[in-house]
Write a protein that holds these residues in place. Structure first.
Motif, mmCIF file in Angstrom:
data_model
loop_
_atom_site.group_PDB
_atom_site.id
_atom_site.type_symbol
_atom_site.label_atom_id
_atom_site.label_comp_id
_atom_site.label_asym_id
_atom_site.label_seq_id
_atom_site.Cartn_x
_atom_site.Cartn_y
_atom_site.Cartn_z
ATOM 1 N N MET A 305 -12.528 -12.219 7.602
ATOM 2 C CA MET A 305 -12.579 -11.621 6.277
ATOM 3 C C MET A 305 -11.673 -10.402 6.249
ATOM 4 O O MET A 305 -11.824 -9.477 7.047
ATOM 5 C CB MET A 305 -14.015 -11.229 5.945
ATOM 6 N N LEU A 306 -10.694 -10.412 5.332
ATOM 7 C CA LEU A 306 -9.764 -9.296 5.182
ATOM 8 C C LEU A 306 -10.410 -8.220 4.319
ATOM 9 O O LEU A 306 -10.971 -8.504 3.260
ATOM 10 C CB LEU A 306 -8.461 -9.769 4.540
ATOM 11 N N ILE A 307 -10.315 -6.966 4.787
ATOM 12 C CA ILE A 307 -10.973 -5.837 4.132
ATOM 13 C C ILE A 307 -9.991 -4.684 4.024
ATOM 14 O O ILE A 307 -9.213 -4.423 4.954
ATOM 15 C CB ILE A 307 -12.209 -5.385 4.934
ATOM 16 N N GLU A 308 -10.041 -3.983 2.903
ATOM 17 C CA GLU A 308 -9.216 -2.797 2.749
ATOM 18 C C GLU A 308 -9.929 -1.588 3.343
ATOM 19 O O GLU A 308 -11.076 -1.295 2.993
ATOM 20 C CB GLU A 308 -8.928 -2.537 1.267
ATOM 21 N N VAL A 309 -9.243 -0.910 4.264
ATOM 22 C CA VAL A 309 -9.763 0.306 4.893
ATOM 23 C C VAL A 309 -9.032 1.499 4.285
ATOM 24 O O VAL A 309 -7.798 1.557 4.317
ATOM 25 C CB VAL A 309 -9.577 0.273 6.421
ATOM 26 N N GLN A 310 -9.780 2.452 3.739
ATOM 27 C CA GLN A 310 -9.194 3.612 3.108
ATOM 28 C C GLN A 310 -9.594 4.878 3.870
ATOM 29 O O GLN A 310 -10.706 4.974 4.388
ATOM 30 C CB GLN A 310 -9.672 3.743 1.655
ATOM 31 N N ALA A 311 -8.670 5.827 3.930
ATOM 32 C CA ALA A 311 -8.938 7.104 4.597
ATOM 33 C C ALA A 311 -8.267 8.217 3.815
ATOM 34 O O ALA A 311 -7.209 8.023 3.199
ATOM 35 C CB ALA A 311 -8.444 7.085 6.039
ATOM 36 N N LEU A 312 -8.891 9.391 3.859
ATOM 37 C CA LEU A 312 -8.348 10.570 3.200
ATOM 38 C C LEU A 312 -8.533 11.769 4.118
ATOM 39 O O LEU A 312 -9.654 12.093 4.504
ATOM 40 C CB LEU A 312 -9.052 10.823 1.858
ATOM 41 N N ALA A 313 -7.418 12.392 4.496
ATOM 42 C CA ALA A 313 -7.436 13.615 5.298
ATOM 43 C C ALA A 313 -6.988 14.768 4.411
ATOM 44 O O ALA A 313 -5.836 14.809 3.966
ATOM 45 C CB ALA A 313 -6.532 13.476 6.521
ATOM 46 N N SER A 314 -7.899 15.695 4.138
ATOM 47 C CA SER A 314 -7.632 16.786 3.205
ATOM 48 C C SER A 314 -7.844 18.121 3.906
ATOM 49 O O SER A 314 -8.869 18.334 4.563
ATOM 50 C CB SER A 314 -8.562 16.674 1.989
#
Length: 456
Positions: A305-314
């Motif tokens: 299963m393909l999944i979108e992985v999101q990350a935010l470094a602030s």
């Protein structure tokens, strides 16, 4: 007259004590011991053999295996989780958070089995028959083979099952029913154990499939004694965020099939709809050429299963940066941040880091490590990654990228959906056959992975 005695029973694990204690010595839960009055009966020692077996030992080669009689539910995703359908005479426990869709799924099962001329008895201890009828109208449940019963007395429910002898019995929920011969309150350890034992004898003795709904605690575990999960044949967990549209049905115990398979559903106005191609649905609407967003491939059972992985470094001016993970294990994300700082030289000590799996899924497979780490690095450097790239692999504490199982299936799934580049462990590349339409890049550590996506 039977002698009465008082015991204190833990409502979390079922531990019994002759005196009250503030803390359960078995599960270390505070304030969980409740006083119950039990009847001490002197019962003669009798045989407790299961129906269909002999009391005398039998040679393994002399035992005849009866064919499992399975009934399809009409829902491919549910049949996949159950191992091919509902087994006759089995006892199935369904658990999940409130409002997740347990009762909706069970009513849809009633409609599908009703079309197969199977008689279904739906017993509810929480709703009236008119409330169930209203929900059935919304879900387009109009079968004539469904009988509704609003009852909490287990002895009366038992008599109704023996009288009608349906093909399927649904009890919603096990924590609301009570037995007359048990003096404790409904939902207590003694009541749940006794009611489940009676249902098990009914199912095995009459060949009736019984599905029971179990409440969950605030930690997400099934409420009541742990023996409840040991007594049943199959334990199904309904997972997913209540306000998200996707639901995952997972078998954590199955005596008639694999416990690795999952079923994916989407909650709609007319009920739960099967998601036959989760990868395509999960990637719909994802942003292109945005820093901190990439695609990974997880394996649930035998299904990639393909999944979108999101990350935010602030950047943050506070001395204690935040680390937040949604859908991934929080401790795992903290480890990945430490590896990026130590092995890749990324200074994340003054940055808040947020990691999210799109779609409201929760996955703990370590093959998402590499994708999560590279998504954090991409957001930190504010550098986008080619949107036609899929990334998977496990990361160790020394920064090495370890191989993952069934890499070929993951790559084939990515190529099927039009991805052109796959960054994966070098250990898997050596055993991978040629796959058309996709470029394979093998990496052995986190540094090589950052170089492969041009993020340094």
């Amino acid at each position: 007259m039977a002698k009465l005695k008082q015991v204190y029973v833990c409502q979390q694990c079922g531990y019994e004590s002759g005196k009250w204690m503030g803390k359960c010595p078995s599960c270390n839960e505070w304030g969980s011991l409740v006083e119950e009055v039990v009847e001490a009966k002197k019962t003669p020692l009798t045989s407790s053999s299961v129906k269909g077996t002999s009391n005398a030992p039998i040679r393994l080669k002399d035992i005849k295996i009866e064919n499992e009689i399975r009934t399809t539910t009409g829902m491919n995703e549910l049949d996949r989780v159950l191992g091919g359908g509902i087994v006759r005479g089995s006892l199935i426990l369904v658990g999940g958070d409130p409002g997740i869709g347990k009762s909706t799924l069970l009513l849809q099962i009633c409609e599908e089995l009703g079309r197969q001329d199977k008689q279904v008895l739906y017993v509810s201890g929480e709703e009236s028959v008119s409330q169930i009828k209203m929900r059935g109208e919304r879900l387009n449940v109009h079968t004539n083979n469904l009988n509704l019963l609003a009852e909490t007395n287990m002895n009366f429910i038992e008599n109704q099952i023996k009288t009608t002898k349906p093909d399927l019995v649904i009890l919603d929920s096990i924590q609301t029913v009570y037995c007359d011969d048990v003096t404790s309150a409904p939902g207590s350890v003694s009541q749940v154990r006794e009611a489940t034992h009676k249902l098990m004898n009914l199912g095995k003795g009459y060949g009736i499939t019984i599905m029971i709904v179990g409440h969950v605690t605030k930690e997400g575990a099934l409420a009541g004694p742990r023996v409840l999960e040991h007594m049943v044949d199959t334990v199904l967990y309904f997972e997913g965020e209540r306000h998200a549209s996707f639901r995952i049905l997972r078998a954590v115990k199955n005596r008639f099939g694999s416990t690795n398979e999952i079923g994916v559903f989407e909650m709609q106005d007319i009920g739960l709809k099967e998601v036959l191609n989760p990868s395509e649905i999960m990637l719909a609407g994802r942003p292109m050429d945005v820093a901190g967003s990439l695609v990974s491939c997880s394996l649930e059972g035998t299904r990639p299963m393909l999944i979108e992985v999101q990350a935010l470094a602030s950047f943050t001016s506070f001395g204690m940066p935040r680390r937040t993970a949604t859908g991934l294990d929080y401790n795992r994300v903290v480890i990945l941040i430490a590896v990026l700082e130590k092995r890749a030289g990324l200074d994340l000590g003054n940055y808040d880091v947020y990691v999210n799996l799109a779609g409201g899924l929760r996955i703990n497979e370590p093959s998402l490590d590499l994708a999560a780490a590279l998504a954090i690095a991409s957001s930190f450097r504010n550098t986008s990654i080619d949107p036609h790239t899929v990334i998977f692999g496990e990361i160790g504490l020394t920064g090495e990228v370890r191989g993952v199982p069934m890499a070929e299936k993951r790559v084939i799934e990515a190529a099927k959906l039009g991805f052109k580049i796959c960054i994966m462990p070098k250990a898997n590349v050596e055993k991978l056959p040629p796959i058309k339409g996709i470029k394979i890049i093998g990496v052995s550590n986190i540094g090589e992975a950052l170089d492969a996506i041009a993020v340094r």
